[in-house]
Design a protein around this motif. Structure first.
Motif, mmCIF file in Angstrom:
data_model
loop_
_atom_site.group_PDB
_atom_site.id
_atom_site.type_symbol
_atom_site.label_atom_id
_atom_site.label_comp_id
_atom_site.label_asym_id
_atom_site.label_seq_id
_atom_site.Cartn_x
_atom_site.Cartn_y
_atom_site.Cartn_z
ATOM 1 N N CYS A 17 0.815 -1.219 0.000
ATOM 2 C CA CYS A 17 0.000 0.000 0.000
ATOM 3 C C CYS A 17 0.847 1.268 0.000
ATOM 4 O O CYS A 17 0.352 2.332 -0.338
ATOM 5 C CB CYS A 17 -0.918 0.002 1.223
ATOM 6 N N LEU A 18 2.106 1.154 0.388
ATOM 7 C CA LEU A 18 2.970 2.330 0.466
ATOM 8 C C LEU A 18 3.511 2.712 -0.905
ATOM 9 O O LEU A 18 3.786 1.843 -1.740
ATOM 10 C CB LEU A 18 4.142 2.073 1.416
ATOM 11 N N VAL A 19 3.683 4.008 -1.122
ATOM 12 C CA VAL A 19 4.217 4.508 -2.392
ATOM 13 C C VAL A 19 5.601 3.923 -2.656
ATOM 14 O O VAL A 19 5.919 3.541 -3.775
ATOM 15 C CB VAL A 19 4.267 6.056 -2.381
ATOM 16 N N GLU A 20 6.424 3.821 -1.602
ATOM 17 C CA GLU A 20 7.786 3.289 -1.756
ATOM 18 C C GLU A 20 7.773 1.848 -2.251
ATOM 19 O O GLU A 20 8.617 1.445 -3.042
ATOM 20 C CB GLU A 20 8.551 3.346 -0.426
ATOM 21 N N GLU A 21 6.815 1.050 -1.768
ATOM 22 C CA GLU A 21 6.733 -0.351 -2.179
ATOM 23 C C GLU A 21 6.418 -0.460 -3.673
ATOM 24 O O GLU A 21 6.886 -1.374 -4.345
ATOM 25 C CB GLU A 21 5.651 -1.077 -1.371
ATOM 26 N N LYS A 22 5.634 0.471 -4.172
ATOM 27 C CA LYS A 22 5.281 0.489 -5.585
ATOM 28 C C LYS A 22 6.494 0.810 -6.446
ATOM 29 O O LYS A 22 6.649 0.303 -7.540
ATOM 30 C CB LYS A 22 4.185 1.533 -5.817
ATOM 31 N N MET A 64 2.509 -13.140 -9.349
ATOM 32 C CA MET A 64 3.273 -12.267 -8.445
ATOM 33 C C MET A 64 3.809 -11.042 -9.185
ATOM 34 O O MET A 64 4.100 -10.020 -8.564
ATOM 35 C CB MET A 64 4.415 -13.044 -7.786
ATOM 36 N N ALA A 65 3.919 -11.103 -10.500
ATOM 37 C CA ALA A 65 4.392 -9.966 -11.290
ATOM 38 C C ALA A 65 3.318 -8.894 -11.465
ATOM 39 O O ALA A 65 3.620 -7.776 -11.872
ATOM 40 C CB ALA A 65 4.881 -10.441 -12.655
ATOM 41 N N ILE A 66 2.061 -9.233 -11.146
ATOM 42 C CA ILE A 66 0.960 -8.263 -11.233
ATOM 43 C C ILE A 66 0.826 -7.577 -9.879
ATOM 44 O O ILE A 66 0.592 -8.228 -8.864
ATOM 45 C CB ILE A 66 -0.357 -8.977 -11.609
ATOM 46 N N ARG A 67 0.978 -6.272 -9.869
ATOM 47 C CA ARG A 67 0.973 -5.516 -8.619
ATOM 48 C C ARG A 67 -0.372 -5.589 -7.902
ATOM 49 O O ARG A 67 -1.427 -5.462 -8.502
ATOM 50 C CB ARG A 67 1.303 -4.050 -8.914
ATOM 51 N N SER A 68 -0.302 -5.811 -6.592
ATOM 52 C CA SER A 68 -1.471 -5.793 -5.712
ATOM 53 C C SER A 68 -1.125 -4.983 -4.477
ATOM 54 O O SER A 68 0.029 -4.941 -4.060
ATOM 55 C CB SER A 68 -1.847 -7.211 -5.269
ATOM 56 N N LYS A 69 -2.128 -4.380 -3.886
ATOM 57 C CA LYS A 69 -1.909 -3.702 -2.612
ATOM 58 C C LYS A 69 -1.760 -4.732 -1.491
ATOM 59 O O LYS A 69 -0.973 -4.554 -0.574
ATOM 60 C CB LYS A 69 -3.063 -2.751 -2.298
ATOM 61 N N LEU A 70 -2.531 -5.801 -1.589
ATOM 62 C CA LEU A 70 -2.569 -6.802 -0.517
ATOM 63 C C LEU A 70 -2.041 -8.156 -0.989
ATOM 64 O O LEU A 70 -2.325 -8.587 -2.110
ATOM 65 C CB LEU A 70 -4.004 -6.979 -0.018
ATOM 66 N N LEU A 71 -1.321 -8.834 -0.097
ATOM 67 C CA LEU A 71 -0.826 -10.179 -0.394
ATOM 68 C C LEU A 71 -1.986 -11.153 -0.605
ATOM 69 O O LEU A 71 -1.885 -12.082 -1.405
ATOM 70 C CB LEU A 71 0.084 -10.676 0.726
ATOM 71 N N SER A 97 4.785 -14.655 1.335
ATOM 72 C CA SER A 97 5.544 -13.965 2.383
ATOM 73 C C SER A 97 6.293 -12.772 1.819
ATOM 74 O O SER A 97 6.955 -12.881 0.786
ATOM 75 C CB SER A 97 6.569 -14.921 3.010
ATOM 76 N N LYS A 98 6.196 -11.650 2.526
ATOM 77 C CA LYS A 98 6.987 -10.469 2.188
ATOM 78 C C LYS A 98 8.191 -10.482 3.120
ATOM 79 O O LYS A 98 8.052 -10.497 4.346
ATOM 80 C CB LYS A 98 6.189 -9.190 2.384
ATOM 81 N N ILE A 99 9.390 -10.504 2.534
ATOM 82 C CA ILE A 99 10.629 -10.545 3.308
ATOM 83 C C ILE A 99 10.958 -9.121 3.770
ATOM 84 O O ILE A 99 10.869 -8.179 2.994
ATOM 85 C CB ILE A 99 11.788 -11.112 2.451
ATOM 86 N N ASN A 100 11.353 -8.981 5.019
ATOM 87 C CA ASN A 100 11.700 -7.678 5.605
ATOM 88 C C ASN A 100 10.642 -6.609 5.316
ATOM 89 O O ASN A 100 10.932 -5.594 4.688
ATOM 90 C CB ASN A 100 13.068 -7.200 5.099
ATOM 91 N N PRO A 101 9.413 -6.814 5.768
ATOM 92 C CA PRO A 101 8.351 -5.854 5.470
ATOM 93 C C PRO A 101 8.603 -4.506 6.170
ATOM 94 O O PRO A 101 9.147 -4.475 7.277
ATOM 95 C CB PRO A 101 7.099 -6.528 6.034
ATOM 96 N N PRO A 102 8.197 -3.417 5.532
ATOM 97 C CA PRO A 102 8.406 -2.090 6.120
ATOM 98 C C PRO A 102 7.328 -1.766 7.153
ATOM 99 O O PRO A 102 6.428 -0.956 6.911
ATOM 100 C CB PRO A 102 8.330 -1.165 4.908
ATOM 101 N N ILE A 103 7.399 -2.414 8.320
ATOM 102 C CA ILE A 103 6.360 -2.220 9.336
ATOM 103 C C ILE A 103 6.912 -1.617 10.623
ATOM 104 O O ILE A 103 6.290 -1.732 11.670
ATOM 105 C CB ILE A 103 5.595 -3.537 9.614
#
Length: 118
Positions: A17-22, A64-71, A97-103
Motif C-alpha cells: 500500500c505504500l508509495v515506496e513499495e510500488k 506475483m508480477a501483477i501488482r497488488s496492494k494486498l498479499l 511472504s513479504k521478506i523484511n516488510p516495512p512495518i
C-alpha cells in the motif's frame, strides 16, 4: 491422493500500500501445496497425467508480477488460476511472504496463507 509442494519460490515484486513499495519493490517467498490424485501418473510415468510443477511455478511467477496492494489478492489470483488451469488439482494452499516488510520493526517476514478446494 497425493501432495505436491513447491517450497521457497523466490520472486521480486511490487506489492503493498505504500508509495515506496510500488517504486522500490521487495523480495517475496511463495510456498505452494496442491492435492491431487496422482495414482494414474504413478503407474504410467506420463507427465500429461499428473500436475506439472513447471506449470505451477509459472502461475506463481506470472501472478506475483501483477501488482497488488494486498498479499491476499495476489494469493487469491494464484489459487484461482491453479484450479482453472489444472483440472487434476482438488485443493491448493499458498503462503505468500513479504521478506523484511516495512512495518517499523525488525521482522523477518510477514506471511498470509489462503486455500481453495474444488
Amino acid at each position: 491422493m497425493g501432495l505436491i509442494k513447491l517450497k521457497n519460490i523466490k520472486v521480486y515484486a511490487y506489492h503493498g500500500c505504500l508509495v515506496e513499495e510500488k517504486k522500490i519493490g521487495s523480495d517475496y517467498r511463495v510456498d505452494l501445496r496442491v492435492k491431487a490424485d496422482l495414482s494414474k501418473s504413478a503407474l504410467s510415468d506420463v507427465l500429461a497425467e499428473t500436475v506439472d510443477y513447471v506449470h505451477l511455478n509459472r502461475i506463481v511467477k506470472e501472478e506475483m508480477a501483477i501488482r497488488s496492494k494486498l498479499l491476499e489478492h495476489a494469493a487469491e489470483r494464484i489459487l484461482v488460476r491453479i484450479l482453472d488451469e489444472i483440472p487434476l488439482v482438488d485443493k491448493a494452499v499458498v503462503d505468500v511472504s513479504k521478506i523484511n516488510p516495512p512495518i517499523g520493526g525488525n521482522v523477518e517476514m510477514v506471511t498470509i496463507t489462503k486455500s481453495k478446494i474444488r
